[in-house]
Write a protein that holds these residues in place. Sequence first.
Motif, mmCIF file in Angstrom:
data_model
loop_
_atom_site.group_PDB
_atom_site.id
_atom_site.type_symbol
_atom_site.label_atom_id
_atom_site.label_comp_id
_atom_site.label_asym_id
_atom_site.label_seq_id
_atom_site.Cartn_x
_atom_site.Cartn_y
_atom_site.Cartn_z
ATOM 1 N N THR A 1 0.871 -1.185 0.000
ATOM 2 C CA THR A 1 0.000 0.000 0.000
ATOM 3 C C THR A 1 0.901 1.225 0.000
ATOM 4 O O THR A 1 1.377 1.653 1.064
ATOM 5 C CB THR A 1 -0.928 0.003 1.232
ATOM 6 N N PRO A 2 1.173 1.810 -1.180
ATOM 7 C CA PRO A 2 2.102 2.942 -1.259
ATOM 8 C C PRO A 2 1.726 4.114 -0.359
ATOM 9 O O PRO A 2 2.596 4.865 0.082
ATOM 10 C CB PRO A 2 2.026 3.339 -2.748
ATOM 11 N N THR A 3 0.428 4.254 -0.064
ATOM 12 C CA THR A 3 0.016 5.392 0.768
ATOM 13 C C THR A 3 0.585 5.305 2.178
ATOM 14 O O THR A 3 0.567 6.307 2.907
ATOM 15 C CB THR A 3 -1.519 5.469 0.852
ATOM 16 N N ASP A 4 1.105 4.142 2.586
ATOM 17 C CA ASP A 4 1.748 4.043 3.900
ATOM 18 C C ASP A 4 2.934 4.994 4.011
ATOM 19 O O ASP A 4 3.335 5.370 5.119
ATOM 20 C CB ASP A 4 2.226 2.610 4.151
ATOM 21 N N LEU A 5 3.516 5.357 2.867
ATOM 22 C CA LEU A 5 4.686 6.243 2.870
ATOM 23 C C LEU A 5 4.326 7.690 2.548
ATOM 24 O O LEU A 5 5.216 8.538 2.440
ATOM 25 C CB LEU A 5 5.730 5.740 1.861
ATOM 26 N N GLY B 1 -2.224 4.110 -9.816
ATOM 27 C CA GLY B 1 -0.993 4.189 -10.596
ATOM 28 C C GLY B 1 -0.192 5.437 -10.285
ATOM 29 O O GLY B 1 1.042 5.408 -10.224
ATOM 30 N N GLN B 2 -0.872 6.563 -10.055
ATOM 31 C CA GLN B 2 -0.180 7.803 -9.723
ATOM 32 C C GLN B 2 0.442 7.737 -8.329
ATOM 33 O O GLN B 2 1.548 8.238 -8.107
ATOM 34 C CB GLN B 2 -1.151 8.977 -9.828
ATOM 35 N N LYS B 3 -0.277 7.128 -7.374
ATOM 36 C CA LYS B 3 0.301 6.952 -6.029
ATOM 37 C C LYS B 3 1.577 6.123 -6.100
ATOM 38 O O LYS B 3 2.590 6.458 -5.462
ATOM 39 C CB LYS B 3 -0.710 6.259 -5.110
ATOM 40 N N LEU B 4 1.518 5.030 -6.861
ATOM 41 C CA LEU B 4 2.691 4.180 -7.012
ATOM 42 C C LEU B 4 3.852 4.966 -7.613
ATOM 43 O O LEU B 4 4.995 4.868 -7.145
ATOM 44 C CB LEU B 4 2.346 2.981 -7.886
ATOM 45 N N SER B 5 3.571 5.761 -8.634
ATOM 46 C CA SER B 5 4.622 6.551 -9.287
ATOM 47 C C SER B 5 5.218 7.582 -8.329
ATOM 48 O O SER B 5 6.433 7.807 -8.315
ATOM 49 C CB SER B 5 4.056 7.253 -10.524
ATOM 50 N N LEU B 6 4.358 8.205 -7.515
ATOM 51 C CA LEU B 6 4.841 9.207 -6.553
ATOM 52 C C LEU B 6 5.769 8.562 -5.524
ATOM 53 O O LEU B 6 6.858 9.085 -5.244
ATOM 54 C CB LEU B 6 3.653 9.879 -5.864
ATOM 55 N N LEU C 1 12.967 -2.563 -4.575
ATOM 56 C CA LEU C 1 12.050 -3.642 -4.238
ATOM 57 C C LEU C 1 10.617 -3.134 -4.333
ATOM 58 O O LEU C 1 10.274 -2.121 -3.702
ATOM 59 C CB LEU C 1 12.319 -4.161 -2.818
ATOM 60 N N LEU C 2 9.782 -3.825 -5.102
ATOM 61 C CA LEU C 2 8.388 -3.434 -5.287
ATOM 62 C C LEU C 2 7.489 -4.564 -4.807
ATOM 63 O O LEU C 2 7.577 -5.686 -5.308
ATOM 64 C CB LEU C 2 8.095 -3.140 -6.765
ATOM 65 N N ASP C 3 6.622 -4.276 -3.823
ATOM 66 C CA ASP C 3 5.751 -5.303 -3.250
ATOM 67 C C ASP C 3 4.345 -5.145 -3.808
ATOM 68 O O ASP C 3 3.651 -4.178 -3.496
ATOM 69 C CB ASP C 3 5.735 -5.171 -1.722
ATOM 70 N N GLU C 4 3.921 -6.090 -4.640
ATOM 71 C CA GLU C 4 2.598 -6.083 -5.285
ATOM 72 C C GLU C 4 2.286 -4.725 -5.946
ATOM 73 O O GLU C 4 1.285 -4.086 -5.631
ATOM 74 C CB GLU C 4 1.499 -6.426 -4.268
#
Length: 557
Positions: free
Chosen positions: A385-389, A437-442, A456-459
């Motif tokens: 969950t990229p939003t964790d960061l 997709g934008q969250k992941l890119s950010l 390292l990319l998790d899911e």
Amino acid sequence: MIRFDRVSVTYDGAPEPVLREVDLQIEEGELCLVVGRTGAGKSTLLGAVNGLVPHFTGGTLAGRVTVAGLDTAHHPPRELAEVVGVVGQDPSAGFVTDTVEEELAYGMEQLAVPAEVMRKRVEETLDLLGLADLRYRALHELSGGQQQRVAIGSVLTSHPRVLVLDEPTSALDPTAAEEVLAAVTRLVHDLGVTVVLAEHRLERVVQYADRVVHLGGDGTVSAGPPAEMFETATVAPPVVELGRLAGWRPLPLSVRDARRAAGPLRQRLAAQPVPPPRQAVGRTETGEVALTARSVVVRHGEVVAVREVSLDLRRGQVTALMGRNGSGKSSLLWALQGSGPRQSGTVGVAEPRPDGGARPAGRGPDPRKLSAAAARRLVGLVPQTPTDLLYLETVAAELAQADRESAASAALPARQILDRLAPGIDDATHPRDLSEGQKLSLVLAIQLTATPQVVLLDEPTRGLDYQAKQALTRIVDELAAEGRSVVVSTHDVEFVAAAADRVVVLAEGEIVADGPTAEVVVASPAFAPQTAKILAPLEYLTVNQAAAALSTPADRR
């Protein structure tokens, strides 16, 4: 069962409605698949079924939505709870208890279901979704896929007449996804439950659909039989894309149907060499080791998540980390990055020297023994969950913070990296308002500002449509072309086929397979992509490979 009568939904401040004049009828006992590009309005359509739109999301709903004769404008979600069960994209966000068994029972408690009936339904659901061994486990200890199954089960125990599922298999391995979809299909066929399902991994679900609802992205919605709708749909699974390429009519929706039609195509393709899965411009694998792990062990309480794993990650190589839910993939990534627990074993990262060389990974620093900032400069990790960061109010603030933290090592400012990954994101946008997709890119831009040699990319493909995954493949290729080692932990076999050079398979915390992508996935029924299953024994992994082979001039074959 479900009726949309000239329904339009417009959110405050939006120049155009997300849904425009939608007329749609879904019959009782139908499995209805909702498809469309990211941002086309699928979640809005699903939310309108039980009144979440507009009662909780805001905005304006024009027209009329009725479910089992109840108008959602006059019956808010709490009054529709016995009729409509909903499972959202993030299962953990809906948990309200501590253990699996308690979560399965909670919804029935709110509906005052008798205790003896509750016990029976809990047992049935545990067996239906393969959760019996987890009944007493704490929810926070479960893997993402296990949490997804519990979320679905907590809704099923109330026996709703309509089941709304938003990305139900996004966190599941292929086998677990088949089990869940088989259970959902049984509910449709045997109990007459109406299921409305949105899913980006169409290759998993399209064969089960009775009807496809397509959102065009301009607010319009069309519906019809799956084979007809996918002739012009903006998104389609590989089996359909291969059918379009070969000109098969009707379009096949399952591997079985496609193999029956694929005989002539296999004969044409057998006469020429198999093209590479992709053209990775600028990629040169030097063989240099970027990270070395030896005998890594990770335990979570009594559970051994990673058992004596040894691994070398090489510069310029994309490695896919695969395995069933709970096999230890995420635990291994966090142990390699240094932030997660590691009870024993060693990790060393090749560290660049001022003269342009690098200290060998075997004698390099261990990220676990460094400060968080120093570890990020060696190994960057993007979680499930990229939003964790993401914790600041605007995109600009997140990028500025990344620049400050990486000032000594940054080759490029974070904004420049983000524009390369996902151009056009406004500085003033709140990070949580971005698409997946934008969250992941950010988050990827933030991590890359520290110029780590290992990424390292998790899911990373959760919530991404096929076009967004193609963009992610290009990003991963660019990172490898820069000499980084990239590891992608994923259940997405189609993404692995297109993006990975190497596949490492974990089971019970141990490496059980490690080799080139084609060699590992073609030999595995669970991890083989659709194109490989259809064209076997030819070693084609993607539709693009078949297209490239068919377009090769005769004198070059």
